[in-house]
Design a protein around this motif. Structure first.
Motif, PDB file in Angstrom:
ATOM      1  N   VAL A   1     -46.470 -53.657  51.177  1.00  0.00           N
ATOM      2  CA  VAL A   1     -45.071 -53.215  51.210  1.00  0.00           C
ATOM      3  C   VAL A   1     -44.978 -51.758  50.764  1.00  0.00           C
ATOM      4  O   VAL A   1     -45.540 -51.378  49.730  1.00  0.00           O
ATOM      5  CB  VAL A   1     -44.199 -54.111  50.291  1.00  0.00           C
ATOM      6  N   ASN A   2     -44.285 -50.943  51.551  1.00  0.00           N
ATOM      7  CA  ASN A   2     -44.051 -49.545  51.181  1.00  0.00           C
ATOM      8  C   ASN A   2     -42.965 -49.497  50.106  1.00  0.00           C
ATOM      9  O   ASN A   2     -41.775 -49.641  50.388  1.00  0.00           O
ATOM     10  CB  ASN A   2     -43.622 -48.750  52.426  1.00  0.00           C
ATOM     11  N   LYS A   3     -43.386 -49.317  48.858  1.00  0.00           N
ATOM     12  CA  LYS A   3     -42.446 -49.416  47.734  1.00  0.00           C
ATOM     13  C   LYS A   3     -41.514 -48.206  47.634  1.00  0.00           C
ATOM     14  O   LYS A   3     -40.479 -48.255  46.987  1.00  0.00           O
ATOM     15  CB  LYS A   3     -43.212 -49.607  46.420  1.00  0.00           C
ATOM     16  N   ALA A   4     -41.876 -47.106  48.322  1.00  0.00           N
ATOM     17  CA  ALA A   4     -41.083 -45.870  48.215  1.00  0.00           C
ATOM     18  C   ALA A   4     -39.650 -46.066  48.687  1.00  0.00           C
ATOM     19  O   ALA A   4     -38.714 -45.477  48.140  1.00  0.00           O
ATOM     20  CB  ALA A   4     -41.753 -44.758  49.035  1.00  0.00           C
ATOM     21  N   ASN A   5     -39.456 -46.917  49.714  1.00  0.00           N
ATOM     22  CA  ASN A   5     -38.113 -47.076  50.278  1.00  0.00           C
ATOM     23  C   ASN A   5     -37.323 -48.235  49.692  1.00  0.00           C
ATOM     24  O   ASN A   5     -36.156 -48.413  50.031  1.00  0.00           O
ATOM     25  CB  ASN A   5     -38.210 -47.288  51.804  1.00  0.00           C
ATOM     26  N   LEU A   6     -37.965 -49.025  48.825  1.00  0.00           N
ATOM     27  CA  LEU A   6     -37.306 -50.251  48.363  1.00  0.00           C
ATOM     28  C   LEU A   6     -35.969 -49.979  47.672  1.00  0.00           C
ATOM     29  O   LEU A   6     -34.971 -50.646  47.952  1.00  0.00           O
ATOM     30  CB  LEU A   6     -38.221 -51.039  47.419  1.00  0.00           C
ATOM     31  N   GLU A   7     -35.957 -49.004  46.768  1.00  0.00           N
ATOM     32  CA  GLU A   7     -34.721 -48.753  46.011  1.00  0.00           C
ATOM     33  C   GLU A   7     -33.611 -48.242  46.924  1.00  0.00           C
ATOM     34  O   GLU A   7     -32.457 -48.653  46.817  1.00  0.00           O
ATOM     35  CB  GLU A   7     -34.980 -47.759  44.872  1.00  0.00           C
ATOM     36  N   THR A   8     -33.966 -47.354  47.855  1.00  0.00           N
ATOM     37  CA  THR A   8     -32.977 -46.809  48.777  1.00  0.00           C
ATOM     38  C   THR A   8     -32.408 -47.892  49.681  1.00  0.00           C
ATOM     39  O   THR A   8     -31.208 -47.934  49.954  1.00  0.00           O
ATOM     40  CB  THR A   8     -33.629 -45.738  49.681  1.00  0.00           C
ATOM     41  N   ASP A   9     -33.285 -48.790  50.154  1.00  0.00           N
ATOM     42  CA  ASP A   9     -32.860 -49.816  51.111  1.00  0.00           C
ATOM     43  C   ASP A   9     -32.168 -51.011  50.453  1.00  0.00           C
ATOM     44  O   ASP A   9     -31.447 -51.754  51.129  1.00  0.00           O
ATOM     45  CB  ASP A   9     -34.082 -50.337  51.896  1.00  0.00           C
ATOM     46  N   ALA A  10     -32.396 -51.206  49.145  1.00  0.00           N
ATOM     47  CA  ALA A  10     -31.952 -52.435  48.473  1.00  0.00           C
ATOM     48  C   ALA A  10     -30.493 -52.811  48.738  1.00  0.00           C
ATOM     49  O   ALA A  10     -30.205 -53.970  49.062  1.00  0.00           O
ATOM     50  CB  ALA A  10     -32.219 -52.334  46.967  1.00  0.00           C
TER      51      ALA A  10
END
Length: 355
Positions: free
Chosen positions: A329-338
């Motif tokens: 999982v690409n963790k870089a986008n998780l917060e933005t996409d949440a």
């Protein structure tokens, strides 16, 4: 002796008006882990007013999201929009078996459903014993036109997937709330929490009191209005405007003349939504906490602006806050996409518990 293998979890797939959001969760004890996640844009007008207008285009987007996510499971949980579903609470004798109850509901359904029954997908769930009458149970009846379900099923089948659960979006938000409760005052116990999911074209208010969904309403309003204003102001195509909205690079006058007025409008719309809830009556008091969700919730300082407008503590939805993630999982986008993954997360949570 062979150990029985647990069934693989279902993929949660949210088909919104502008994108396909997909995720798979595994569950160990009470903890969830993100096994795969992806967002894939949809062509303009593939979805019109939450209905699929171009099944093949949606199927292609689902297929691309599946490749991007690296998810191997083939069974999924999907949802239909609340606006396409009629729900009704009825009471039934408590001593009926599930089959007997289903038979009786089929016989009586035309009293509650304003469509020919052969055009309707129908389901029910017993919610508990009727207050003040232990001999009957409360039953939640849900029905929508079969085509709303069939079109979604057909789109995911084009990607080689099979629908095992078809849920209602508002109830998936209630499911997603279960993992966000620790972020709420008193973990949501005895509290009234409003979740406002601002999509591209539609905004949905869900009010959860003491962990139970008690009110839901949808209204035409969303981030597409900001995209269209960027197109008009700067002479961009729809795709270019959407990209510029997310990635920046617009002229200096964008923030004061375009973005800030839209954020003011959004805060006013949220205030109007809450007024609808208050004017609906009922014995539930004031909202204790507000959660903003959807892609629009990511706009800078929107939570603070909304809180100052309505005087209620406001935060941004993050169903991923207490989840771990697999190495793929690409963790870089998780917060933005949440904030935009609320419905997909609710479906994936159900999928992780699917037997």
């Amino acid at each position: 002796m062979f150990l029985s293998r647990k069934k693989p979890p279902l993929i949660g797939i949210d088909i919104s008006s502008t994108s396909v959001k997909m995720m798979e969760l595994s569950k160990t004890g009470s903890s969830y882990r993100i096994e795969g996640i992806a967002v894939e844009p949809l062509p303009a007008n593939a979805i019109v007013e939450k209905n699929i207008a171009e099944i093949e285009s949606v199927g292609e987007s689902v297929k691309r999201a599946l490749i991007k996510s690296k998810i191997k499971s083939k069974n999924v949980a999907i949802a239909v929009a609340g606006s396409s579903v009629i729900t009704k609470k009825i009471t039934m004798p408590a001593n009926l078996s599930d089959d007997e109850m289903e038979g009786q509901i089929q016989l009586e359904a035309d009293q509650y459903i304003p469509y020919p029954l052969e055009e309707v997908a129908l389901d029910f769930q017993v919610t508990g014993v009727t207050e003040n009458n232990p001999e009957t149970v409360d039953v939640l009846l849900a029905a929508c036109r079969s085509e709303n379900v069939d079109d979604r099923v057909a789109a995911i089948e084009l990607a080689g997937l099979t629908a095992k659960i078809v849920d209602i979006e508002a109830y998936t938000i209630e499911t997603a709330f279960s993992v966000m409760a620790p972020q709420m005052p008193d973990e949501g116990m005895g509290k009234t929490i409003a979740i406002i999911d601002i999509g591209a074209t539609m905004t949905c208010l869900s009010v959860i009191n003491d962990h139970n969904l008690v009110y839901t309403r949808e209204q035409n309003f969303g981030g597409k209005q900001l995209t269209e204003e960027i197109m008009r102001r700067y002479g961009l195509s729809y795709d270019e405007a959407g990209l510029a909205k997310r990635q920046g690079g617009l002229p200096d006058n964008y923030e004061p003349e375009v973005l800030n007025p839209f954020k003011e409008t959004t805060a006013q719309q949220v205030s109007r939504f809450l007024q609808f809830f208050y004017s609906a009556g009922g014995d539930i008091g004031d909202i204790d906490h507000l959660v903003l969700a959807g892609g629009t919730a990511c706009l800078p300082d929107l939570a603070e602006l909304t809180e100052s407008h309505i005087g209620v503590p406001t935060t941004i939805a993050n169903p991923f806050a207490d989840m771990s993630a697999s190495s793929k999982v690409n963790k870089a986008n998780l917060e933005t996409d949440a904030p935009s993954f609320l419905i997909a997360a609710g479906l994936a949570i159900r999928g992780a518990e699917y037997e």
